[in-house]
Write a protein that holds these residues in place. Structure first.
Motif, PDB file in Angstrom:
ATOM      1  N   GLY A  23       0.798  -1.217   0.000  1.00 22.58           N
ATOM      2  CA  GLY A  23       0.000   0.000   0.000  1.00 22.58           C
ATOM      3  C   GLY A  23       0.830   1.266   0.000  1.00 22.58           C
ATOM      4  N   ARG A  24       2.010   1.216   0.605  1.00 23.12           N
ATOM      5  CA  ARG A  24       2.867   2.401   0.619  1.00 23.12           C
ATOM      6  C   ARG A  24       3.491   2.650  -0.745  1.00 23.12           C
ATOM      7  N   LYS A  25       3.696   1.579  -1.511  1.00 22.95           N
ATOM      8  CA  LYS A  25       4.296   1.724  -2.838  1.00 22.95           C
ATOM      9  C   LYS A  25       3.244   1.957  -3.916  1.00 22.95           C
ATOM     10  N   ALA A  26       2.133   1.243  -3.820  1.00 18.00           N
ATOM     11  CA  ALA A  26       1.063   1.377  -4.815  1.00 18.00           C
ATOM     12  C   ALA A  26      -0.264   1.132  -4.107  1.00 18.00           C
ATOM     13  N   PRO A  27      -1.005   2.197  -3.766  1.00 15.69           N
ATOM     14  CA  PRO A  27      -2.261   2.034  -3.000  1.00 15.69           C
ATOM     15  C   PRO A  27      -3.227   1.041  -3.622  1.00 15.69           C
ATOM     16  N   TRP A  28      -3.338   1.033  -4.944  1.00 16.37           N
ATOM     17  CA  TRP A  28      -4.272   0.114  -5.595  1.00 16.37           C
ATOM     18  C   TRP A  28      -3.874  -1.336  -5.359  1.00 16.37           C
ATOM     19  N   LEU A  29      -2.557  -1.591  -5.304  1.00 19.12           N
ATOM     20  CA  LEU A  29      -2.078  -2.953  -5.084  1.00 19.12           C
ATOM     21  C   LEU A  29      -2.352  -3.389  -3.639  1.00 19.12           C
ATOM     22  N   GLY A  30      -2.119  -2.488  -2.678  1.00 16.13           N
ATOM     23  CA  GLY A  30      -2.405  -2.815  -1.286  1.00 16.13           C
ATOM     24  C   GLY A  30      -3.870  -3.124  -1.071  1.00 16.13           C
ATOM     25  N   ARG A  31      -4.740  -2.323  -1.709  1.00 14.44           N
ATOM     26  CA  ARG A  31      -6.180  -2.562  -1.604  1.00 14.44           C
ATOM     27  C   ARG A  31      -6.557  -3.906  -2.213  1.00 14.44           C
ATOM     28  N   LEU A  32      -5.985  -4.227  -3.373  1.00 14.89           N
ATOM     29  CA  LEU A  32      -6.267  -5.492  -4.045  1.00 14.89           C
ATOM     30  C   LEU A  32      -5.825  -6.674  -3.187  1.00 14.89           C
ATOM     31  N   LEU A  33      -4.639  -6.575  -2.602  1.00 12.01           N
ATOM     32  CA  LEU A  33      -4.138  -7.677  -1.773  1.00 12.01           C
ATOM     33  C   LEU A  33      -4.985  -7.842  -0.509  1.00 12.01           C
ATOM     34  N   LEU A  34      -5.440  -6.734   0.066  1.00  8.29           N
ATOM     35  CA  LEU A  34      -6.309  -6.832   1.244  1.00  8.29           C
ATOM     36  C   LEU A  34      -7.630  -7.482   0.871  1.00  8.29           C
ATOM     37  N   MET A  35      -8.176  -7.124  -0.269  1.00 10.95           N
ATOM     38  CA  MET A  35      -9.421  -7.740  -0.720  1.00 10.95           C
ATOM     39  C   MET A  35      -9.241  -9.248  -0.890  1.00 10.95           C
ATOM     40  N   LEU A  36      -8.128  -9.655  -1.508  1.00 13.58           N
ATOM     41  CA  LEU A  36      -7.865 -11.080  -1.695  1.00 13.58           C
ATOM     42  C   LEU A  36      -7.687 -11.783  -0.347  1.00 13.58           C
ATOM     43  N   ALA A  37      -7.016 -11.111   0.589  1.00 10.29           N
ATOM     44  CA  ALA A  37      -6.822 -11.706   1.922  1.00 10.29           C
ATOM     45  C   ALA A  37      -8.167 -11.904   2.621  1.00 10.29           C
ATOM     46  N   CYS A  38      -9.072 -10.936   2.481  1.00  8.94           N
ATOM     47  CA  CYS A  38     -10.400 -11.064   3.100  1.00  8.94           C
ATOM     48  C   CYS A  38     -11.167 -12.242   2.513  1.00  8.94           C
ATOM     49  N   LEU A  39     -11.064 -12.418   1.203  1.00  8.13           N
ATOM     50  CA  LEU A  39     -11.753 -13.537   0.554  1.00  8.13           C
ATOM     51  C   LEU A  39     -11.149 -14.866   1.003  1.00  8.13           C
ATOM     52  N   VAL A  40      -9.817 -14.921   1.105  1.00  5.34           N
ATOM     53  CA  VAL A  40      -9.156 -16.145   1.567  1.00  5.34           C
ATOM     54  C   VAL A  40      -9.595 -16.470   2.991  1.00  5.34           C
ATOM     55  N   PHE A  41      -9.653 -15.444   3.850  1.00  5.27           N
ATOM     56  CA  PHE A  41     -10.065 -15.646   5.240  1.00  5.27           C
ATOM     57  C   PHE A  41     -11.464 -16.239   5.306  1.00  5.27           C
ATOM     58  N   TYR A  42     -12.406 -15.671   4.525  1.00  5.89           N
ATOM     59  CA  TYR A  42     -13.780 -16.163   4.604  1.00  5.89           C
ATOM     60  C   TYR A  42     -13.899 -17.566   4.020  1.00  5.89           C
ATOM     61  N   ILE A  43     -13.267 -17.805   2.886  1.00  7.16           N
ATOM     62  CA  ILE A  43     -13.369 -19.132   2.251  1.00  7.16           C
ATOM     63  C   ILE A  43     -12.737 -20.196   3.143  1.00  7.16           C
ATOM     64  N   ALA A  44     -11.641 -19.841   3.831  1.00 10.36           N
ATOM     65  CA  ALA A  44     -10.998 -20.803   4.731  1.00 10.36           C
ATOM     66  C   ALA A  44     -11.912 -21.171   5.891  1.00 10.36           C
ATOM     67  N   GLY A  45     -12.754 -20.231   6.314  1.00  4.19           N
ATOM     68  CA  GLY A  45     -13.640 -20.507   7.444  1.00  4.19           C
ATOM     69  C   GLY A  45     -14.991 -21.043   7.064  1.00  4.19           C
ATOM     70  N   ALA A  46     -15.499 -20.649   5.883  1.00  2.00           N
ATOM     71  CA  ALA A  46     -16.867 -21.007   5.509  1.00  2.00           C
ATOM     72  C   ALA A  46     -16.953 -21.934   4.310  1.00  2.00           C
ATOM     73  N   GLY A  47     -15.858 -22.084   3.582  1.00  2.00           N
ATOM     74  CA  GLY A  47     -15.895 -22.928   2.388  1.00  2.00           C
ATOM     75  C   GLY A  47     -16.427 -22.165   1.191  1.00  2.00           C
ATOM     76  N   TRP A  48     -16.309 -22.789   0.020  1.00  2.00           N
ATOM     77  CA  TRP A  48     -16.727 -22.133  -1.219  1.00  2.00           C
ATOM     78  C   TRP A  48     -18.239 -21.941  -1.302  1.00  2.00           C
ATOM     79  N   THR A  49     -18.988 -22.892  -0.757  1.00  2.00           N
ATOM     80  CA  THR A  49     -20.449 -22.782  -0.846  1.00  2.00           C
ATOM     81  C   THR A  49     -20.956 -21.573  -0.075  1.00  2.00           C
ATOM     82  N   GLY A  50     -20.472 -21.419   1.155  1.00  2.00           N
ATOM     83  CA  GLY A  50     -20.863 -20.262   1.944  1.00  2.00           C
ATOM     84  C   GLY A  50     -20.440 -18.962   1.293  1.00  2.00           C
ATOM     85  N   PHE A  51     -19.228 -18.959   0.719  1.00  2.00           N
ATOM     86  CA  PHE A  51     -18.738 -17.758   0.046  1.00  2.00           C
ATOM     87  C   PHE A  51     -19.621 -17.390  -1.138  1.00  2.00           C
ATOM     88  N   LEU A  52     -20.013 -18.377  -1.926  1.00  2.00           N
ATOM     89  CA  LEU A  52     -20.829 -18.099  -3.106  1.00  2.00           C
ATOM     90  C   LEU A  52     -22.192 -17.538  -2.730  1.00  2.00           C
TER      91      LEU A  52
END
Length: 474
Positions: A23-52
């Motif tokens: 985020g300090r180097k490229a704000p758009w990249l930091g935001r994108l990586l945080l979004m991906l991390a949030c999706l990984v966190f939810y899918i790891a806890g709820a599975g793909w069905t819950g995520f969908l």
């Protein structure tokens, strides 16, 4: 992925390091990586069905928000009504089908955090419809829906308080004060859950497993124990969530403000689960007419709101009864009016605290009959000393250390540990300062750092065998 796990701590450290660096180097990249991390966190806890399931709901909201930006009033109303009906139908299908059909039809499972997700999406739609919130560049619906500190158990995020922060200077650019405050809240929250909530949980579980053996004193310990367990469990989650968000440059709303210091049930609901109370007031009570359509309609609206609150917490008659009790209590307070205000503050506090304790019995009990049995023990007037079975399993490692290091007091170690737990628990919930509010005033010192380090290590060492956060079930 539970907050009280080594995997979450590793996930948090990696997410914060990678997202802040990017985020300090490229704000758009930091935001994108945080979004991906949030999706990984939810899918790891709820599975793909819950995520969908949640992803489809978020898409429905996004499409509806675009239509709400138009000027055609009938079209806006139709879009709003259809989107709200969709979210409520999904929630009802997964959580309440079994209850409403007497068990004949049941989904058998529900996506993780569905209740919190649904209310948050409804809040977004409501503010989009009233144009309190107008979508702007930089608003990210994925982060709003799946922000990992809040996605499973809240707090419920208000659009106007969340989206502007994504466009602010501190997003992914927290300073050292934010970092210190975030770590402080995480340590406090972990200690609330791992040490206090789990400690009271042992006593509560033992008591509810053998209600026929409860005396008046042991029943009182169980009832008070659950009151304290529930507070430390959910308050602890909110502290950890606020700390994690602060590390990323996001400030979450205060969700608890010393609720057990309240002098009335109405005040209690202004201090307990504040974001839920605010949502129900603005998105249900006010649309029903609030207090503008006469006294009888006001009382009916209050009762409806608390029945919905009870049902939101769980599909069962016990939750409906708990909600009804709180609704009726607030109606009674309005009827009594100034007569209650004339009572001494200590008496008003005592009446409120006792009522909240007794109402929680039905919140915890598996059936109304089981709740009645617990309350029956309180009325048995059997003041025999609580036996050791009630606290069996409480801080077993710590008690073993006491037995080895302090053999002189070893015979009384169980009583000492239990008594200390209740004293510390009551002192903590009656303390006027709030951990999330303290984040803004927190200043790191050597002694504070040492105390937090001890709490953090003790909590982490206690991770084994810790149960899921209670509100994750809702």
């Amino acid at each position: 992925m539970s907050f009280q796990s080594f995997s979450f701590l590793a996930f948090l450290a990696l997410t914060v390091t990678v997202c802040l660096t990017a985020g300090r180097k490229a704000p758009w990249l930091g935001r994108l990586l945080l979004m991906l991390a949030c999706l990984v966190f939810y899918i790891a806890g709820a599975g793909w069905t819950g995520f969908l399931v949640l992803a489809v709901g978020m898409t429905v909201t996004a499409v509806t928000l675009q239509r709400l930006c138009g000027e055609d009033a009938p079209a806006r109303r139709r879009a709003m009504a259809l989107a709200c009906c969709y979210h409520i139908a999904v929630l009802a299908a997964f959580k309440y089908a079994g209850f409403l059909t007497g068990g004949r039809v049941s989904a058998g499972w529900a996506p993780l955090g569905l209740s919190f997700f649904t209310f948050q999406q409804l809040w977004l739609l409501k503010e989009g419809y009233t144009r309190q919130y107008v979508p702007a560049q930089g608003d990210d619906l994925i982060l709003y829906a799946f922000f990992f500190p809040t996605v499973t158990s809240g707090p419920i995020l208000r659009p106007g308080a969340f989206f502007p922060q994504l466009r602010g200077d501190k997003f992914l650019h927290p300073d050292w004060q934010d970092a210190a405050a975030g770590l402080y809240a995480i340590c406090i929250g972990m200690a609330k859950k791992a040490l206090l909530a789990e400690g009271f949980g042992v006593i509560v579980n033992n008591g509810y497993a053998h209600p026929e053996q409860l005396t008046t004193l042991s029943g009182a310990m169980v009832v008070l124990g659950y009151t304290l367990q529930l507070y430390f469990d959910f308050s602890g989650y909110c502290d950890v969530a606020a700390g994690c968000a602060r590390l990323l440059g996001i400030r979450l709303p205060v969700n608890f403000d010393s609720p057990y210091r309240s002098l009335s049930v109405g005040e209690f609901w202004k201090r307990w689960h504040i974001t839920l109370t605010t949502f129900l007031r603005e998105c249900l009570y006010f649309p029903l007419g609030g207090s503008k359509k006469g006294r009888a309609r006001t009382y009916l609206n209050i009762l409806i709101v608390f029945l919905v609150s009870g049902l939101w917490h769980g599909a069962g008659w016990t939750f409906l009864l708990w909600g009804a009790l709180h609704g009726l209590a607030q109606i009674a307070e309005r009827l009594l009016g100034r007569r209650l205000d004339r009572l001494p503050a200590w008496l008003r506090w005592g009446l409120t605290f006792v009522f909240v304790n007794l109402a929680w019995v039905y919140f915890r009990a598996p059936t109304v009959a089981a709740g009645n049995q617990i309350l029956g023990a309180l009325c048995a007037f059997d003041f025999a000393k609580p036996t050791q079975w009630l606290s069996e399993g409480l801080f077993t490692c710590e008690q073993e250390v006491i037995r080895i290091l302090l053999p002189a007091i070893a015979p009384w170690r169980n009583t000492l540990v239990t008594g200390t737990l209740y004293i510390v628990g009551l002192a903590a919930v009656l303390w006027p300062r709030n951990a999330v509010r303290e984040m803004d005033r927190f200043r790191p010192t050597f002694w504070r750092g040492a105390a937090l380090w001890v709490l953090g290590v003790w909590s982490v060492l206690s991770f084994s065998g810790i149960t899921q956060f209670i509100y994750a079930n809702f």
